[in-house]
Structures are given as C-alpha cells and as structure tokens.
Scaffold this motif. Structure first.
Motif, short mmCIF file in Angstrom:
data_model
loop_
_atom_site.label_atom_id
_atom_site.label_comp_id
_atom_site.label_asym_id
_atom_site.label_seq_id
_atom_site.Cartn_x
_atom_site.Cartn_y
_atom_site.Cartn_z
N PHE A 144 -3.03 -6.74 -7.25
CA PHE A 144 -2.59 -6.57 -5.72
C PHE A 144 -2.22 -5.33 -5.16
O PHE A 144 -2.02 -4.45 -5.67
N SER A 145 -2.19 -5.42 -3.64
CA SER A 145 -1.38 -4.48 -2.91
C SER A 145 -0.09 -5.09 -2.08
O SER A 145 -0.63 -6.13 -1.17
N TYR A 146 1.02 -4.86 -2.26
CA TYR A 146 2.22 -5.55 -1.89
C TYR A 146 3.03 -4.32 -1.20
O TYR A 146 3.70 -3.74 -1.67
N LEU B 130 3.52 -8.14 3.44
CA LEU B 130 2.16 -8.44 3.38
C LEU B 130 1.75 -8.11 1.86
O LEU B 130 2.11 -7.26 1.30
N LEU B 131 0.64 -8.83 1.33
CA LEU B 131 0.02 -8.74 0.16
C LEU B 131 -1.31 -9.25 0.22
O LEU B 131 -1.60 -10.13 0.72
N ALA B 132 -2.16 -8.36 -0.54
CA ALA B 132 -3.53 -8.37 -0.36
C ALA B 132 -3.85 -8.39 -1.89
O ALA B 132 -3.40 -7.66 -2.72
N VAL B 133 -4.52 -9.39 -2.36
CA VAL B 133 -4.93 -9.87 -3.73
C VAL B 133 -6.29 -8.86 -3.97
O VAL B 133 -7.45 -9.06 -3.32
N GLY B 134 -6.38 -7.99 -5.12
CA GLY B 134 -7.60 -7.42 -5.39
C GLY B 134 -7.76 -6.20 -4.81
O GLY B 134 -7.51 -5.97 -3.62
N ALA B 135 -8.74 -5.12 -5.42
CA ALA B 135 -9.03 -4.14 -4.95
C ALA B 135 -9.75 -4.01 -3.55
O ALA B 135 -9.70 -3.22 -2.84
N ALA B 136 -10.58 -5.19 -3.43
CA ALA B 136 -11.50 -5.39 -2.25
C ALA B 136 -10.97 -6.41 -1.41
O ALA B 136 -11.68 -6.88 -0.66
#
Length: 218
Positions: free
Chosen positions: A94-96, A24-30
C-alpha cells in the motif's frame, strides 16, 4: 485557535491537540486514486477520508475525538498515554498518508501506524505495529522523526532512532506517508524520503493514527 489547548487536573496541566485533515490509502503499486471513503475500482480496499462531517470506516480506540470546522477531526489527547483511531480492514502492499498538525507539547510524538493488529494495553498502544512518528521540538531545533516496531507482546524495537529533519514543518501541517511492498518500506515527510529499509513483522495489518500527550507542572 490558541497554540496551547489546556485542561487542569490536580495542579497539573495537559498540553496539546492533534488536528487531522485527511487520510488516504491506495492498495498496490498500480492502484488507482481512491474514492472518498470507498473502494476505487481495481484497487479494492483503497480509501480517502476527508473527515468533513463523519469518519466512516474508522474506530476510536482511545481518547475523545470530534469533528471541528471544515474537514478537521481532532483530539486533545489522553494524559500520559495515546489517543488513537484505526481504520477497518487489513492491508498488505500500500501507499498510506495522513495530513496532521500538532498544537502544543513540542516533544510529544504524533504517529502514523501501519501493519497493526490493535490490542489495548496499559499504554493504549497498538501491538504488533510499525510506528512512524514526528515531533516539533523546541524553538531553534529541527523537528525529529523515528520508526519503531512494536512486537506482539508490546516490546518496542528501534528501526530508525529519533533523528532531526528539516522536512518537518514545525507547528504546521505535515504529510506523513509510508509505502509498503512486502517487508520493504519507504517513509516520507512532506514529500521528502527520510528513511527506507526492510522491517520484519506481519505481512498485512490495519492502519491508524495516534498521538501521545505528556503531563507537565505549571
């Protein structure tokens, strides 16, 4: 499934398999929660791969990978080298995270890769890249983790040397996570922050997953 998955070649034995459950990867702090294998609204480029029956968006660099059972992507590894997959696209902040399980070879590294421009060399490594790895270690010892920077020419730079941690579920499922903002990084194992710091290198790159496999004499 047995703990040791083995094959033999010329009297030597290869030990180990990696089971991959989710990436799972989310881009950016928000960033919003990503959709399965696709973008998530304003968080363009975010993804969630469940590996149910396909691995869309992923490229196998080295080794043989296959879908096994429900939502499991697995490999038996490559002798004295790495079995690796890489995700399409380059990511900045990101958060990966990945959820993985290693069977066999307690001292072999299992690695989350970020900020990479993969280029195969004689050791099937990524370069440049950041490697966040863990091992299960021997019975009675805590597992270990490390962070290494791989320079464009392939040289390895120690960022955080191999360190014992009770956060590692030895022989079980482990969630590795990296949060990146510029050159600042935070590294987690099963929700426990094990290291944070600033690391030089590319401002963007691909993400991936890799495992190392040793030979041993029976």
């Amino acid at each position: 499934m047995s703990r040791f998955l083995q094959s033999t070649t010329q009297g030597m034995r290869r030990v180990g398999a990696m089971l991959l459950l989710v990436a799972l990867l989310a881009v950016g702090a928000a960033a919003a929660a990503p959709a399965a294998d696709g973008p998530a609204g304003r968080a363009a480029g975010s993804f969630q791969s469940g590996f149910n029956v396909h691995h869309n968006g992923w490229t196998v660099l080295t080794g043989s990978w296959e879908h096994a059972g429900s939502a499991v992507f697995r490999t038996d590894g490559v002798a004295e080298a790495r079995a690796s997959i890489v995700r399409t696209g380059a990511y900045e902040d990101f958060s990966y995270e990945i959820r993985v399980k290693r069977l066999g070879c307690a001292t072999c590294a299992n690695t989350l890769v970020v900020r990479s421009r993969p280029a195969a060399n004689t050791e099937n490594d990524f370069a440049p890249a950041l490697f966040f790895s863990y091992t299960n270690e021997a019975p009675g010892e805590d597992g270990m983790f490390s962070v290494f920077r791989i320079k464009p020419g392939g040289a390895w730079i120690v960022v955080k040397g191999w360190t014992h941690s009770t956060a590692i579920a030895k022989g079980g499922w482990n969630v590795l996570k990296v949060e990146a903002e510029g050159n600042s990084f935070r590294f987690y194992i099963n929700g426990t922050k094990v290291w944070q710091g600033t690391v030089a290198g590319p401002s963007a790159g691909r993400v991936g997953i890799s495992m190392y496999t040793d030979w041993y004499l029976p």
